[in-house]
Design an enzyme around this catalytic site. Structure first.
Site, PDB file in Angstrom:
ATOM      1  N   GLU A 257      38.978  43.986  40.390  1.00 20.89           N
ATOM      2  CA  GLU A 257      39.385  42.865  41.242  1.00 20.89           C
ATOM      3  C   GLU A 257      38.777  41.524  40.830  1.00 20.89           C
ATOM      4  OE1 GLU A 257      40.098  45.164  45.438  1.00 20.89           O
ATOM      5  OE2 GLU A 257      38.034  44.621  45.026  1.00 20.89           O
ATOM      6  N   VAL A 258      38.885  41.189  39.587  1.00 22.22           N
ATOM      7  CA  VAL A 258      38.352  39.898  39.147  1.00 22.22           C
ATOM      8  C   VAL A 258      39.365  38.806  39.495  1.00 22.22           C
ATOM      9  CG1 VAL A 258      37.504  38.562  37.201  1.00 22.22           C
ATOM     10  CG2 VAL A 258      37.099  41.030  37.283  1.00 22.22           C
TER      11      VAL A 258
END
Ligand SMILES: *[C@@H]1O[C@H](CO)[C@@H](O)[C@H](O)[C@H]1NC(C)=O
Ligand SMILES: *[C@@H]1O[C@H](CO)[C@@H](O)[C@H](O)[C@H]1NC(C)=O
Ligand SMILES: *[C@@H]1O[C@H](CO)[C@@H](O)[C@H](O)[C@H]1NC(C)=O
Ligand SMILES: *[C@@H]1O[C@H](CO)[C@@H](O)[C@H](O)[C@H]1NC(C)=O
Ligand SMILES: *[C@@H]1O[C@H](CO)[C@@H](O)[C@H](O)[C@H]1NC(C)=O
Ligand SMILES: *[C@@H]1O[C@H](CO)[C@@H](O)[C@H](O)[C@H]1NC(C)=O
Length: 533
Positions: free
Chosen positions: A335-336
């Site tokens: 989840e960058v």
């Protein structure tokens, strides 16, 4: 006549099912002395049995069996479990009439450990957990090659012991068991960043893992919200990043204690230091590690354009290597959020000079550098699936952790088809709550059910139940995890089953939950109305 009778029976059953809500008594009748997770092979008699006399009971090492502190402390723990069980009995043993199948009193279990007993040993991914157990007229013996196998076998032995129908003695049915796990990595993720979890609850969690033969604690120790891990080299990380600098932190002694407590029970402790995203709490003391977000005056993911970021991580992970001794570490990588990277002029020019075309590729550049530096520290990496999907080049023994529910079968196929090893969690997120009995949802899901060759299936090393901490703290951790994670534990240990009829495990889990309660684990009822002895 016969047909009519059959129709009548079917009608009667449907009627019973319809009015079930109003019937007296428990919803599910518990088994007696059934083992969770179900052993690979077990023959058990319901006629022949022993009576265990808890006060006289001993574990007797056979000639040739070495001893060590780990083994002796296991004997002490299980002796205590038996004493605890004995409190359920109500009559004096002398007064009971023993039935036909009575094989005698069981006052000792012979222990045959054929391998070494070494106190300094750590459990590993490849440890041998197999064991054989005989509780028969001919022999009452537990045999294993390793200490870890003996530990799993002792747990099984303790689960065979149950209260007889008159509640007057501890009964153990004549049995023969040959057992080993289906998967090597059987884990539970806990999250001590969203809510701080006390030492006490983490230790109870480890106890419960033992009762379910789980062997890996995935400790998601820090995240955006807080940094409770006390680093000796960088104490400012928790001083500024924890919810409270003294009361909501894990001191080096706490961490050491947890690792030791887990180790003697055959559980590995795998920390996760998730980067480059999920790192806001690092920025409380080290904002220079993060990418400034020009629009919101906040910080985004770690800044891969600066060498100093990697110098810092190099020093940090060198300290971690001395603390967490397992061969694996979880590096996160999920989840960058790319929006800050997009706003940063420095990142843009860095990408130009390094010919990095996409933000996915930039993330790969970052995580590859981190994987390389932990590899030099003799760590193998575990990474969330995005790292694989973004095309990072993964070192040899990297494990790809598949967590997204969407298209999980395709993801497993892609990962294993590329020759990479996988861990599975996609349908085992314990934060997904359904009404009562939702352990069944976890039970119906099996990682081997994707379109893979036998060789690809072999690359799945196991999985984890994940208990994210957004709405879970000390007060509800245990009851939310157990016995729901027990479903996952059985999928990972026991032989494959595609049955949709859960009648058998339902009854067994009813007993197992009461067993956990008795041993001080505040597991919630799994199946609706009922009671424990
Ligand atoms: C053990 O024996 C009792 C008495 O016959 C029986 O009710 C019980 O189901 C048996 N336990 C198992 C696990 O087979
Ligand atoms: C164990 O070994 C000792 C000495 O070698 C011997 O005297 C004893 O009988 C053996 N015990 C068993 C149960 O084989
Ligand atoms: C322990 O088990 C091993 C392997 O089956 C066997 O060879 C050995 O004789 C056993 N030891 C004793 C004392 O029975
Ligand atoms: C259970 O019994 C069957 C049939 O007698 C036998 O083939 C099998 O090896 C036994 N399994 C165990 C674990 O004793
Ligand atoms: C961008 O890079 C320059 C040169 O290395 C540095 O001085 C400056 O602080 C950086 N800007 C940000 C916002 O990090
Ligand atoms: C699997 O790989 C194929 C081919 O590269 C790709 O089209 C597909 O999107 C991938 N599926 C998943 C779920 O990542």
């Amino acid at each position: 006549m016969y047909i009519l009778a059959k129709v009548a029976v079917v009608l009667l059953i449907s009627l019973l099912v319809m009015v079930q809500g109003g019937l007296p008594g428990p919803q599910v009748i518990a088994t007696q002395g059934a083992v969770w997770p179900r052993p690979q092979q077990q023959n058990i008699s319901s006629e022949n049995y022993f009576v265990l006399r808890p006060k006289k009971f001993t574990f007797a090492k056979l000639n040739g069996t070495e001893t060590c502190g780990l083994l002796e402390s296991a004997f002490t723990r299980y002796y205590e479990v038996l004493q605890q069980d004995a409190k359920m009995t109500r009559k004096k043993l002398k007064k009971i009439a023993l039935g036909d199948g009575f094989l005698g009193y069981l006052d000792e279990l012979k222990i045959n450990l054929t391998g070494k007993c070494i106190d300094a040993e750590y459990p590993t991914l490849d440890m041998d957990e197999s064991y054989k157990l005989w509780v028969t007229n001919e022999r009452v013996e537990l045999q294993a090659v390793t200490l870890w196998g003996i530990l799993r076998g002792l747990e099984t032995f303790s689960q065979l012991v149950h209260l007889d129908n008159q509640e007057s003695f501890l009964r153990i049915n004549s049995s023969t068991i040959k057992d080993f796990p289906r998967y090597k990595h059987r884990g539970l993720l806990i999250d001590s960043s969203r809510h701080f979890l006390t030492l006490e609850k983490i230790l109870r969690t480890l106890d419960a893992m033992v009762y379910n033969k789980m062997n890996a604690l995935h400790w998601h120790i820090v995240d955006d919200q807080s940094f409770p891990f006390v680093s000796v080299k960088f104490p400012e990380l928790s001083q500024k990043g924890a919810y409270h600098p003294y009361t909501k932190v894990y001191s080096p002694e706490d961490v050491k204690y947890i690792i030791k407590y887990a180790r003697v029970r055959g559980i590995r402790v795998l920390p996760e230091f998730d980067t480059p995203g999920h790192t806001a709490s690092w920025g409380q003391s080290h904002p220079e590690l993060l990418t400034p977000c020009e629009i919101f005056a906040t910080y985004g993911p770690m800044d891969p354009s600066k060498d100093t970021t990697f110098t810092f991580l190099q020093e940090f992970f060198t300290e971690i290597r001395g603390v967490f001794k397992d061969n694996f570490i979880h590096l996160g990588g999920d989840e960058v959020d790319f929006s800050c990277w997009q706003q940063s002029d420095n990142i843009t020019s860095f990408m130009k000079t390094h010919s990095i075309a996409t933000y996915e590729a930039l993330e790969s550049y970052y995580i590859q550098k981190v994987m390389d530096l932990v590899e030099k520290l003799q760590y193998n990496s575990i990474v969330w699936q995005e790292v694989f999907s973004n095309g990072a080049k993964l070192p040899e023994n990297t494990l790809v952790h598949v967590w997204k529910r969407v298209d999980w079968k395709d993801t497993l196929k892609n990962v294993t088809a590329s020759g990479k090893q996988a861990l599975f969690s996609a349908c085992w997120y314990l934060d997904t709550l359904n009404s009562g009995g939702d352990w069944e949802d976890f039970y119906y899901c099996d990682p081997s059910e994707f379109d893979g060759t036998a060789q690809e299936e072999e690359l799945i090393l196991g999985g984890e139940a994940c208990m994210w901490g957004e709405v879970v703290n000390d007060y509800n951790l245990i009851s939310r995890v157990w016995p729901r994670a027990s479903a996952v534990a059985e999928k990972l240990w026991s032989p494959y089953s595609d049955s949709y009829d859960l009648d058998e495990p339902r009854k067994r889990l009813e007993e197992h939950t009461c067993r956990m309660n008795r041993r001080g684990v505040e597991a919630e009822p799994p199946n609706g109305p009922g009671f424990c002895n």
